[in-house]
Design a protein around this motif. Structure first.
Motif, PDB file in Angstrom:
ATOM      1  N   LEU A  38       0.827  -1.212   0.000  1.00  0.00           N
ATOM      2  CA  LEU A  38       0.000   0.000   0.000  1.00  0.00           C
ATOM      3  C   LEU A  38       0.861   1.262   0.000  1.00  0.00           C
ATOM      4  N   ARG A  39       1.960   1.246   0.730  1.00  0.00           N
ATOM      5  CA  ARG A  39       2.839   2.413   0.761  1.00  0.00           C
ATOM      6  C   ARG A  39       3.443   2.674  -0.623  1.00  0.00           C
ATOM      7  N   THR A  42       0.767   4.066  -2.819  1.00  0.00           N
ATOM      8  CA  THR A  42       0.481   5.464  -2.474  1.00  0.00           C
ATOM      9  C   THR A  42       1.529   6.402  -3.074  1.00  0.00           C
ATOM     10  N   GLU A  43       2.777   6.013  -2.994  1.00  0.00           N
ATOM     11  CA  GLU A  43       3.842   6.842  -3.565  1.00  0.00           C
ATOM     12  C   GLU A  43       3.677   6.977  -5.074  1.00  0.00           C
ATOM     13  N   LYS A  44       3.314   5.867  -5.736  1.00  0.00           N
ATOM     14  CA  LYS A  44       3.099   5.930  -7.180  1.00  0.00           C
ATOM     15  C   LYS A  44       1.934   6.850  -7.519  1.00  0.00           C
ATOM     16  N   LEU A  45       0.851   6.734  -6.709  1.00  0.00           N
ATOM     17  CA  LEU A  45      -0.302   7.608  -6.951  1.00  0.00           C
ATOM     18  C   LEU A  45       0.068   9.083  -6.764  1.00  0.00           C
ATOM     19  N   GLN A  46       0.871   9.370  -5.757  1.00  0.00           N
ATOM     20  CA  GLN A  46       1.304  10.750  -5.541  1.00  0.00           C
ATOM     21  C   GLN A  46       2.123  11.266  -6.724  1.00  0.00           C
TER      22      GLN A  46
END
Length: 292
Positions: A38-39, A42-46
């Motif tokens: 998940l982390r 999340t970084e990829k989405l950011q």
């Protein structure tokens, strides 16, 4: 070896705790992996959000630039349209003037003989004169054409010999003091076409009969000055300077001169003390038109 019962109990409890803790660690391992995934997600989405935001900003800047260019083009088109309209108006005005000139020049389109164009010209001048019946006798003199004839008898108009013109401007190179009834000599000559003005004595002499215009400007900051334009001893117009806030004055006169007549500037101050004329004063004149 003898073991105390409590020791056995505590040993069994400790072993059970270790076994339970090992079981918990085994059950939490998948959760840790999911958290790590998940982390990373999340970084990829950011990163994707940042990239999209940057692209949107670039698109907005591009759109603004395009809108600015479109507005600039519209303004240029409006300016060009205004110029075209102005040129069209100028063309229409020039065309009207050309038609008017052609209409006026129509009586002179053909000259069968010298006497005929002379009559036509005199008639045309009398009809077109804006002064009408108030003209002086001088203006009613017939217009004389200087015509010669070619070998086939056709009249040819030739130019009259031009009369030499006169004009001059002279000023003071320094402040000067003059006494009553003394001629003011403007020693610095700016222009002197026809050599009519003599800087050595401050006198202008007409070399042709005609109508002349003279202009005088005086300035005095120290003493009062009352000077006049004089024609061969006749007082014409005057200036008064150097009185309170009235530091400078000017005047002009139009008069008819014969060949050899003279014009100059003369001090007419009432007081006996000298009159001061500074270096901003000047004397000018020119021939308006020549006369026979």
């Amino acid at each position: 070896m003898f073991c105390h019962p409590l020791s056995v109990v505590f040993s069994l409890f400790f072993i059970g705790t270790i076994v339970c803790q090992s079981d918990n660690d085994v059950s939490l391992a998948p959760l840790k992996d999911e958290l790590i995934s998940l982390r990373i997600l999340t970084e990829k989405l950011q990163e994707q959000i940042l990239q999209l935001t940057k692209k949107n900003a670039e698109m907005e800047v591009t759109n603004l630039q395009q809108e600015t260019q479109i507005l600039s083009n519209i303004r240029s088109i409006e300016i060009q349209g205004g110029k075209i309209q102005k040129n069209d108006d100028d063309f229409r005005r020039l065309r009207r003037e050309l038609k008017h000139m052609k209409k006026k020049c129509k009586p002179f389109s053909s000259f069968p003989s010298y006497e005929e164009p002379q009559k036509m010209l005199n008639s045309f001048v009398s009809k077109q004169s804006p002064i009408g019946n108030r003209q002086s006798k001088r203006s009613h003199r017939p217009v004389q054409l200087n015509l010669s004839h070619s070998s086939n008898g056709t009249p040819i108009q030739t130019k009259r010999a031009s009369t030499s013109s006169q004009f001059f401007t002279a000023e003071n190179s320094n402040n000067m003091y003059v006494s009553p009834n003394q001629i003011v000599r403007f020693d610095h000559v700016v222009t002197n076409d026809g050599q009519g003005y003599d800087a050595s004595n401050g006198i202008f002499t007409a070399n042709s009969n005609g109508v002349y215009v003279f202009y005088l400007q005086t300035r005095s900051t120290d003493r009062q000055c009352f000077v006049e334009i004089v024609k061969t001893g006749s007082r014409l117009v005057s200036t008064w300077s150097g009185h309170g806030d009235h530091l400078a004055d000017s005047t002009m006169v139009v008069l008819r001169l014969q060949i050899g007549e003279k014009v100059w500037i003369e001090d007419r101050s009432y007081k006996s003390n000298n009159c001061e004329i500074d270096d901003l004063s000047s004397f000018s004149g020119f021939m308006l038109h020549a006369e026979e």
